[in-house]
Design a protein around this motif. Structure first.
Motif, short mmCIF file in Angstrom:
data_model
loop_
_atom_site.label_atom_id
_atom_site.label_comp_id
_atom_site.label_asym_id
_atom_site.label_seq_id
_atom_site.Cartn_x
_atom_site.Cartn_y
_atom_site.Cartn_z
N UNK A 233 0.83 -1.21 0.00
CA UNK A 233 0.00 0.00 0.00
C UNK A 233 0.87 1.26 0.00
N UNK A 234 1.99 1.21 0.70
CA UNK A 234 2.90 2.35 0.70
C UNK A 234 3.47 2.57 -0.70
N UNK A 235 3.80 1.48 -1.38
CA UNK A 235 4.31 1.59 -2.74
C UNK A 235 3.25 2.15 -3.68
N UNK A 236 1.99 1.76 -3.49
CA UNK A 236 0.91 2.29 -4.31
C UNK A 236 0.76 3.80 -4.10
N UNK A 242 -4.22 4.30 -5.95
CA UNK A 242 -5.13 4.16 -4.81
C UNK A 242 -4.77 2.91 -4.02
N UNK A 243 -4.44 3.03 -2.73
CA UNK A 243 -4.07 1.84 -1.95
C UNK A 243 -5.28 1.09 -1.41
N UNK A 249 -4.75 1.29 4.78
CA UNK A 249 -4.60 2.33 3.76
C UNK A 249 -4.92 3.70 4.36
N UNK A 250 -5.96 3.75 5.18
CA UNK A 250 -6.34 5.01 5.84
C UNK A 250 -5.20 5.52 6.72
N UNK A 251 -4.61 4.63 7.52
CA UNK A 251 -3.53 5.06 8.41
C UNK A 251 -2.33 5.58 7.62
N UNK A 260 5.52 2.18 9.83
CA UNK A 260 4.97 1.00 9.15
C UNK A 260 5.04 -0.22 10.06
N UNK A 261 6.11 -0.32 10.84
CA UNK A 261 6.25 -1.45 11.76
C UNK A 261 5.18 -1.39 12.85
N UNK A 262 4.92 -0.18 13.34
CA UNK A 262 3.88 -0.02 14.37
C UNK A 262 2.54 -0.53 13.86
#
Length: 482
Positions: A233-236, A242-243, A249-251, A260-262
């Motif tokens: 999703x981060x790559x998108x 659109x992720x 995706x919202x976060x 991202x780890x959290x």
């Protein structure tokens, strides 16, 4: 959890002297009446945690001793059982004074990991339709509804949180979440001993036991899945695509302080908390409606006649959900340990064994309290006549007492309350509204004529429907409506 049987004798021998010395010191609530202890080793704990059906002793104690009484734990420990509304509020709201038991803390850590924070409608409707389609496609007239509801709620949480279908989840992870964890962590004499040892010796490391290994394995698989989803999703987002509309995706879109780890580390707890609890409530509700066909038909008529209305505007549907949560709370017992001296206030005074009337109870550092969620939700004063009877109509005819609000929904403790209120309670209610509406609107549910109605509630990780063999199963005759 027979893995403890081998060392139980050794553990008891080692702790006899120390436990005896602990139990001879003055205990602030020792003078409070309670049931006799059948065993110095187990006290009342086997009666409380492992009785079948669930509540066999607890609900009898509630009627005999009221909503505050003393229980004996393992090795002579004293526990305070509370379902008094003011006492429950005090314990739940003072999270710095009352902490989870040491064993529960280790289980949470094993399942959620060090970074856990424990914390639409179209999606729910799609999931509900999939459950409906699978029921319709079944060639059997009598089906185990557990096998349909459980996977359905897992599918819902997977799509809402991750934007993934259940088919895309790791099969081993699904197996762990759906079966293994619930079976391996079911209360037993061994688990009662383990819990007692953890309270007597908070630094004792019981996380090496097999059940904790299963929890850690589930966390590892879920975190790996969450990490993969987050990276995709981060790559998108980085590529201007659109992720998706799911939680992760919202976060990522919000650019919060969470790494991202959290976010990935929340995957396991979100999947666990969002699946079995809701599935069991739905299943209990269908079972009770199968026992009450006239009530089932009333709810069905409301669903059909108000098909364009909001779910929140359907009183019988919501009464069904509230009564299912009241009678079958997922977390029937909540343990807390006082980490400092405090005083618990009571709604009404109680009488000690010495005949003294008290309206507060002194709890000292290290003493143990159990919140009787299931007992609180069977209080005659609050819920009206016949609180042990499943009767959704109590919510629409004025029998439920309006008063101090403890939990976030309908004054129930099913989602707890205070700072540790379940973060997903609105999600759960909406999911139940949608699935009940879909299933009751399209199918009728009846008890199987050739099978005895011997199903009851059994405490595992959550309160589950079981047969006499302790198997989670609810066979019902399901008929498609024209």
């Amino acid at each position: 959890m027979n893995y403890l049987l081998a060392f139980t004798s050794l553990a008891v021998a080692v702790t006899v002297y120390i436990a005896a010395s602990v139990c001879t010191r003055k205990v602030s609530f020792r003078a409070i009446p309670g049931p006799p202890s059948p065993s110095w080793i187990f006290g009342n704990m086997l009666q409380l945690w492992t009785s079948s059906p669930y509540g066999k002793y607890e609900f009898a104690w509630l009627k005999q001793y009221g909503n505050v009484y003393r229980l004996k734990g393992c090795f002579g420990q004293n526990w305070l059982m509370v379902s008094d509304s003011r006492a429950v509020q005090h314990v739940l709201n003072n999270v710095d004074t009352f902490r989870n038991s040491p064993l529960l803390e280790r289980a949470i850590y094993a399942l959620d990991g060090p970074k856990s924070v424990l914390y639409v409608q179209e999606l729910f409707e799609n999931v509900a339709r999939k459950i409906s389609s699978k029921l319709e496609a079944s060639s059997e007239s009598v089906v185990d509804v557990c096998q349909f509801i459980g996977p359905g709620t897992l599918a819902a949480i997977a799509e809402v949180v991750l934007g993934r279908s259940v088919e895309e989840l790791d099969e081993e992870l699904i197996h762990l979440l759906s079966t293994v964890i619930a079976e391996e962590t079911r209360p037993s004499p061994s688990s009662v001993i383990a819990n007692a040892l953890s309270t007597l010796f908070p630094r004792l490391n019981l996380s090496v036991l097999p059940a904790f290994g299963l929890l850690r394995k589930a966390r590892k698989l879920a975190t790996r899945l969450g990490t993969q989803v987050i990276e995709e999703k981060a790559a998108a987002l980085d590529g201007g695509m659109d992720p998706g509309n799911d939680l992760y995706a919202y976060l990522l879109r919000q650019n919060t302080t969470l790494t991202k780890e959290d976010i990935a580390c929340q995957t396991c707890i979100l999947l666990v908390a969002g699946q079995d609890t809701t599935a069991n409530t739905l299943t209990f509700g269908l079972l009770e409606l199968a026992r009450k066909p006239e009530l089932q038909e009333k709810i069905r008529k409301e669903i059909h006649s108000m098909s364009t209305s909001s779910y929140d505007n359907k009183p019988l549907l919501n009464a069904l959900i509230k009564e299912s949560l009241r009678m079958y709370p997922a977390e029937a017992l909540v343990e807390r340990v006082a980490v400092r001296d405090t005083v618990i206030p009571l709604t009404e005074s109680i009488t000690t064994m010495a005949g003294e009337h008290v309206d507060h109870i002194l709890v000292r550092n290290g003493e143990l309290v159990i919140i009787g969620v299931a007992s609180y939700q069977r209080d005659k004063f609050r819920w009206g006549e016949n609180p042990d009877k499943f009767d959704p109509l109590r919510w629409v005819d004025g029998r439920v007492k309006q008063g101090d609000a403890i939990g976030p929904y309908a004054n129930l403790l099913s989602f707890l309350g205070g700072p540790r209120t379940c973060l997903g309670w609105r999600f759960a209610v909406m999911e139940m509204q949608t699935i009940f509406s879909e299933l009751l609107g399209n199918f009728s549910f009846a008890l199987a004529e050739d099978k005895p109605d011997n199903l009851f509630a059994q405490l595992a990780v959550t309160l589950q429907p079981c047969d006499l063999n302790g198997q989670k199963v609810v066979p019902l005759r399901v008929t498609r409506l024209l």
